[in-house]
Design an enzyme around this catalytic site. Structure first.
Site, PDB file in Angstrom:
ATOM      1  N   GLY A  87     -86.268 -61.247  77.864  1.00 32.73           N
ATOM      2  CA  GLY A  87     -86.504 -61.869  78.686  1.00 32.73           C
ATOM      3  C   GLY A  87     -85.505 -63.195  78.721  1.00 32.73           C
ATOM      4  N   PRO A  88     -85.368 -63.835  79.698  1.00 30.04           N
ATOM      5  CG  PRO A  88     -85.234 -64.846  81.655  1.00 30.04           C
ATOM      6  CD  PRO A  88     -86.012 -63.879  81.164  1.00 30.04           C
ATOM      7  N   PRO A  89     -83.692 -66.854  77.857  1.00 24.91           N
ATOM      8  CG  PRO A  89     -81.615 -67.428  77.264  1.00 24.91           C
ATOM      9  CD  PRO A  89     -82.508 -67.016  78.325  1.00 24.91           C
ATOM     10  N   GLY A  90     -85.891 -68.850  75.947  1.00 28.52           N
ATOM     11  CA  GLY A  90     -86.858 -69.954  76.185  1.00 28.52           C
ATOM     12  C   GLY A  90     -88.134 -69.356  76.851  1.00 28.52           C
ATOM     13  CB  THR A  91     -89.201 -66.595  79.007  1.00 29.59           C
ATOM     14  OG1 THR A  91     -88.174 -65.696  78.101  1.00 29.59           O
ATOM     15  CG2 THR A  91     -88.692 -66.928  80.096  1.00 29.59           C
ATOM     16  CE  LYS A 134     -86.468 -63.413  74.361  1.00 30.37           C
ATOM     17  NZ  LYS A 134     -86.072 -64.401  75.442  1.00 30.37           N
ATOM     18  CG  HIS A 174     -69.039 -85.381  97.319  1.00 29.64           C
ATOM     19  ND1 HIS A 174     -67.782 -84.761  97.247  1.00 29.64           N
ATOM     20  CD2 HIS A 174     -69.693 -84.660  96.817  1.00 29.64           C
ATOM     21  CE1 HIS A 174     -67.927 -83.729  96.736  1.00 29.64           C
ATOM     22  NE2 HIS A 174     -69.045 -83.786  96.271  1.00 29.64           N
ATOM     23  CD  GLU A 175     -73.317 -86.352  95.247  1.00 33.21           C
ATOM     24  OE1 GLU A 175     -74.199 -85.578  95.596  1.00 33.21           O
ATOM     25  OE2 GLU A 175     -72.491 -85.849  94.448  1.00 33.21           O
ATOM     26  CG  ASP A 220     -69.363 -79.779  95.080  1.00 34.24           C
ATOM     27  OD1 ASP A 220     -70.406 -79.508  94.344  1.00 34.24           O
ATOM     28  OD2 ASP A 220     -68.980 -80.553  95.945  1.00 34.24           O
TER      29      ASP A 220
HETATM   30  P1  ATP Z   1     -84.558 -67.161  72.829  1.00 34.12           P
HETATM   31  O1  ATP Z   1     -84.358 -65.893  73.477  1.00 34.12           O
HETATM   32  O2  ATP Z   1     -83.802 -68.005  73.116  1.00 34.12           O
HETATM   33  O3  ATP Z   1     -84.888 -66.911  71.393  1.00 34.12           O
HETATM   34  P2  ATP Z   1     -87.458 -67.253  73.254  1.00 34.12           P
HETATM   35  O4  ATP Z   1     -87.824 -66.501  74.351  1.00 34.12           O
HETATM   36  O5  ATP Z   1     -87.680 -66.722  71.994  1.00 34.12           O
HETATM   37  O6  ATP Z   1     -85.972 -67.711  73.387  1.00 34.12           O
HETATM   38  P3  ATP Z   1     -89.259 -69.255  72.220  1.00 34.12           P
HETATM   39  O7  ATP Z   1     -88.486 -69.628  70.994  1.00 34.12           O
HETATM   40  O8  ATP Z   1     -90.293 -68.554  72.175  1.00 34.12           O
HETATM   41  O9  ATP Z   1     -88.077 -68.800  73.381  1.00 34.12           O
HETATM   42  O10 ATP Z   1     -89.714 -70.494  73.018  1.00 34.12           O
HETATM   43  C1  ATP Z   1     -89.202 -71.877  72.401  1.00 34.12           C
HETATM   44  C2  ATP Z   1     -90.438 -72.955  72.659  1.00 34.12           C
HETATM   45  O11 ATP Z   1     -90.483 -72.763  73.971  1.00 34.12           O
HETATM   46  C3  ATP Z   1     -91.446 -72.502  72.169  1.00 34.12           C
HETATM   47  O12 ATP Z   1     -91.637 -72.970  70.851  1.00 34.12           O
HETATM   48  C4  ATP Z   1     -92.546 -73.284  73.028  1.00 34.12           C
HETATM   49  O13 ATP Z   1     -92.757 -74.624  72.315  1.00 34.12           O
HETATM   50  C5  ATP Z   1     -91.896 -73.075  74.322  1.00 34.12           C
HETATM   51  N1  ATP Z   1     -92.614 -72.021  75.025  1.00 34.12           N
HETATM   52  C6  ATP Z   1     -92.022 -71.093  75.587  1.00 34.12           C
HETATM   53  N2  ATP Z   1     -92.605 -70.366  76.376  1.00 34.12           N
HETATM   54  C7  ATP Z   1     -93.849 -70.854  76.257  1.00 34.12           C
HETATM   55  C8  ATP Z   1     -95.232 -70.353  76.810  1.00 34.12           C
HETATM   56  N3  ATP Z   1     -95.413 -69.259  77.614  1.00 34.12           N
HETATM   57  N4  ATP Z   1     -96.336 -71.240  76.621  1.00 34.12           N
HETATM   58  C9  ATP Z   1     -96.088 -72.284  75.591  1.00 34.12           C
HETATM   59  N5  ATP Z   1     -94.855 -72.564  75.176  1.00 34.12           N
HETATM   60  C10 ATP Z   1     -93.825 -71.973  75.239  1.00 34.12           C
END
Ligand code: ATP
Length: 660
Positions: free
Chosen positions: A240-244, A246, A464-465, A539
């Protein structure tokens, strides 16, 4: 919670041979070597006298037994034994230690030069009428004390250097990166009951959670599955994308499963020495098997799991990665299905992974995590709002609606940022405004009110905006506008905020209209000022990228046809090997240019027809600096958006803003 390095014997805490016996003996030895010689030499050193004293008191009394000339510099005088009791010589015959008499040399003096000494000695003998032939010998003597001292200092320096290197590299055999421990796995072991994260901390990932919950069940009650003949999966890969979430999900599994959990990042296998990665994989699996049932979590597995043998240039780094991957493949095949070790892995790029890694029997299960939808964002907000102190203006559903395309990590960041903003304002509770400020800050960067902008430039930015705002307001397929600002933020001088709808598909006309709205800023500048500025760089970059995507990826262009040059594997280097001919390349460039110029013309037409409204919006912007949807409605009327707006979302269209 984490916190023990994996090596079961904890070599870092083992006493090294030095430590075990202590350094005391070593220090004593050094001290002895330094002091004893000086004691010995100090006590037994002959008495320093002058030439006159020698001739007057010793030579004249015929007390000289022999003279030893050392290094042609000093004469050492030995006194005859029969003078031992003479009051004159009693002192020099006193032994350093114990009993008896000191054998000499008893006196010493500088001779100047050998010739001078010999001449003077002959004269003195004549003067005192001494017929006895005095025994004079010449000898060369090194300064053994200095050479021993030099040796000791070298030894101490080397010892200090050695200790320093050991400490830098993690101690005597400690941890994975020690000089002696390159091949050891560097995984962090989270012991049972130590991980504080549970499924309660994970929100909005119901399907994924369900799948990983099963792992916990496999590990807790394997018989439930095996008695029916089922095989327990070996590997689960989270994509999955970053920060989702995992890593978060994996941590929650660790917290819930109550089994040892080995966590390591893919890049930790990679060291500058060939073979280290493979050895670390072997060691990791060995440890996990010893503690089975257990879980291994490999974050960012793409660091080692990338397809083998691909890439234009092979080098030794590639060889090392491949041998690490081969070892991983072997290990995953090696342990029996029911051995109780489950491997979890996470990556952003599953398409880059080696197919052998993803085949059934290795990573059996693939769990795809996506950016959260509105409902899921609401749930994630609830998790991260738990520790915050808020007033009653907070509406979680509203916050979720304002954050399309945001990941869980973004939401966590917003919550934290809003608390920081409220604290900066010295408020007792966090309010809705703080959250909106936090969202703006994360989307567009920090507000820079102090940036000096001349009135002329401000006018250009406002027009512009306003151009973006008016064109997007008049086009049906463009995302709804939320607000327009000419306050500089981050790198931008002004911005228009859009609220993307949550959809999976985008139509060709949605793409075309988006090009048009993105070029609205430059078109407005041309209409009002008769000249364009450099403010449209961002843009133009977006427009070019999107136009190429339309022609090359989505088959939106008639001349190119339903052909896509998109490379989902990311293996092709488009700069080197283009998948199309020179002629096709030329047609692509031509069609892209045409697309962009058509969109620009449409923008110009729209703004010329609505020039009065454009001016009104720009004037209002100059006056208020930030205007909202409602302000635009009062000038341009209610916007009719097309609810059937469809298109293929290639990248999260989140946080959409057009910046100057
Ligand atoms: P990466 O691919 O960049 O390593 P990742 O998918 O592993 O990213 P995490 O490290 O699991 O991302 O998420 C970072 C932070 O975002 C977590 O510590 C949490 O605080 C928050 N977070 C992400 N997804 C959730 C979720 N589904 N529920 C609650 N908190 C979340």
């Amino acid at each position: 919670m984490v916190d023990q390095k994996n090596n079961k014997s904890q070599p870092g805490q083992q006493k090294s041979p030095w430590n075990r016996f202590g350094y005391g003996w070593l220090y004593l030895l050094i001290l002895a070597l330094l002091i004893v010689p000086s004691l010995l030499t100090g006590f037994s050193s002959p008495k320093e006298i002058s030439w006159q004293q020698f001739t007057r008191d010793i030579l004249s009394r015929q007390a000289v037994e022999k003279i030893v000339v050392v290094n042609n510099e000093k004469a050492e005088v030995y006194i005859k034994k029969e003078f031992a009791k003479d009051t004159m010589f009693r002192d020099v015959f006193k032994p350093s230690f114990g009993y008896g008499i000191k054998r000499g040399p008893h006196y010493t003096f500088n001779i100047g030069s050998v010739e001078l000494f010999e001449g003077k000695l002959k004269e003195a003998q004549k003067e005192f009428s001494i017929n006895q032939e005095i025994d004079v010998t010449y000898t060369k003597r090194g300064n053994w004390f200095l050479s021993v001292l030099g040796w000791i200092i070298t030894f101490i320096v080397m010892l200090a250097l050695w200790r320093f290197l050991l400490r830098r590299s993690g101690g005597w055999g400690a941890g994975g990166s020690s000089v002696f421990n390159f091949g050891k796995s560097t995984a962090t072991l989270v012991e049972k009951k130590k991980s504080a994260i549970t499924f309660n901390d994970v929100a909005g990932l119901e399907e994924a959670e369900l799948e990983v919950r099963e792992i916990v069940d496999f590990l807790k009650n394997p018989e439930t599955f095996t008695k029916l003949g089922a095989k327990i999966p070996k590997g689960i890969i989270l994509v999955g994308p970053p920060g989702t979430g995992k890593t978060l999900l994996a941590k929650a599994v660790a917290g819930e499963a109550q089994v040892p959990f080995y966590s390591i990042s893919g890049s930790e296998f990679v060291e500058m020495f060939v073979g280290v990665g493979a050895s670390r994989v072997r060691d990791l699996f060995k440890q996990a098997k010893e503690k089975a049932p257990s879980i291994i979590f490999i974050d960012e597995i793409d660091a080692i799991g990338r397809s083998r043998g691909k890439g234009a240039f092979m080098n030794s780094a590639n060889d090392e990665r491949e041998s690490t991957l081969n070892q991983l493949l072997t290990e995953m095949d090696g342990f029996g299905t029911n051995s109780g070790v489950i491997v979890l892995a996470a990556t952003n790029r599953a398409d880059m992974l080696d197919p052998a890694l993803l085949r059934p029997g290795r990573f059996d299960r693939h769990i795809y995590l996506e950016l959260p939808n509105m409902k899921e964002r609401e749930a994630i907000f609830k998790v991260h709002l738990r520790p915050l102190i808020m007033d009653n203006t907070i509406d979680i559903a509203f916050l979720a609606s304002q954050t399309p395309g945001f990941s869980g990590a973004d939401i966590a960041n917003i919550c934290n940022e809003s608390a920081l903003i409220a604290a900066r304002k010295k408020k007792g509770k966090i309010g809705k405004e703080d959250f909106l400020d936090a969202i703006d800050r994360i989307v567009a960067g920090l507000e820079k009110k102090s940036k000096i902008i001349s009135p002329e430039e401000k006018k250009i930015i406002a027009y512009h905006e306003a151009g973006h705002a008016v064109v997007s307001w008049l086009l049906q397929h463009v995302d709804p506008l939320v607000k327009v600002s000419i306050i500089p933020r981050g790198k931008s001088l002004g911005a228009a905020w859009y609220l993307p709808e949550e959809k999976q598909l985008r139509s060709k006309s949605a793409f075309a209209e988006h090009l048009c709205a993105t070029l609205g800023g430059r078109a407005a500048e041309e209409i009002i000022f008769g000249e364009v500025s450099s403010g449209a760089l961002d843009d133009l970059e977006k427009v070019t990228r999107e136009a190429y995507m339309m022609v090359m990826y989505y088959g939106f262009n008639k001349k190119i046809g339903n052909v896509s040059y998109y490379d989902s594997t990311g293996e092709r280097n488009m700069g080197i090997q283009k998948p199309y001919s020179e002629e096709t390349g030329e047609i692509i460039d031509e069609e892209v240019r045409k697309l962009v110029s058509d969109a620009y013309q449409q923008s110009l037409d729209l703004l010329k027809q609505n020039k009065a409204n454009l001016q009104k919006v720009a004037e209002l912007l100059l006056k208020k600096e930030v205007i909202f949807k409602e302000d635009l409605e009062s000038i341009l009327g209610i916007r009719i958006a097309n609810p059937q707006n469809m298109g293929i979302a290639t990248e999260p269209r989140s946080k959409t803003l057009e910046q100057v």
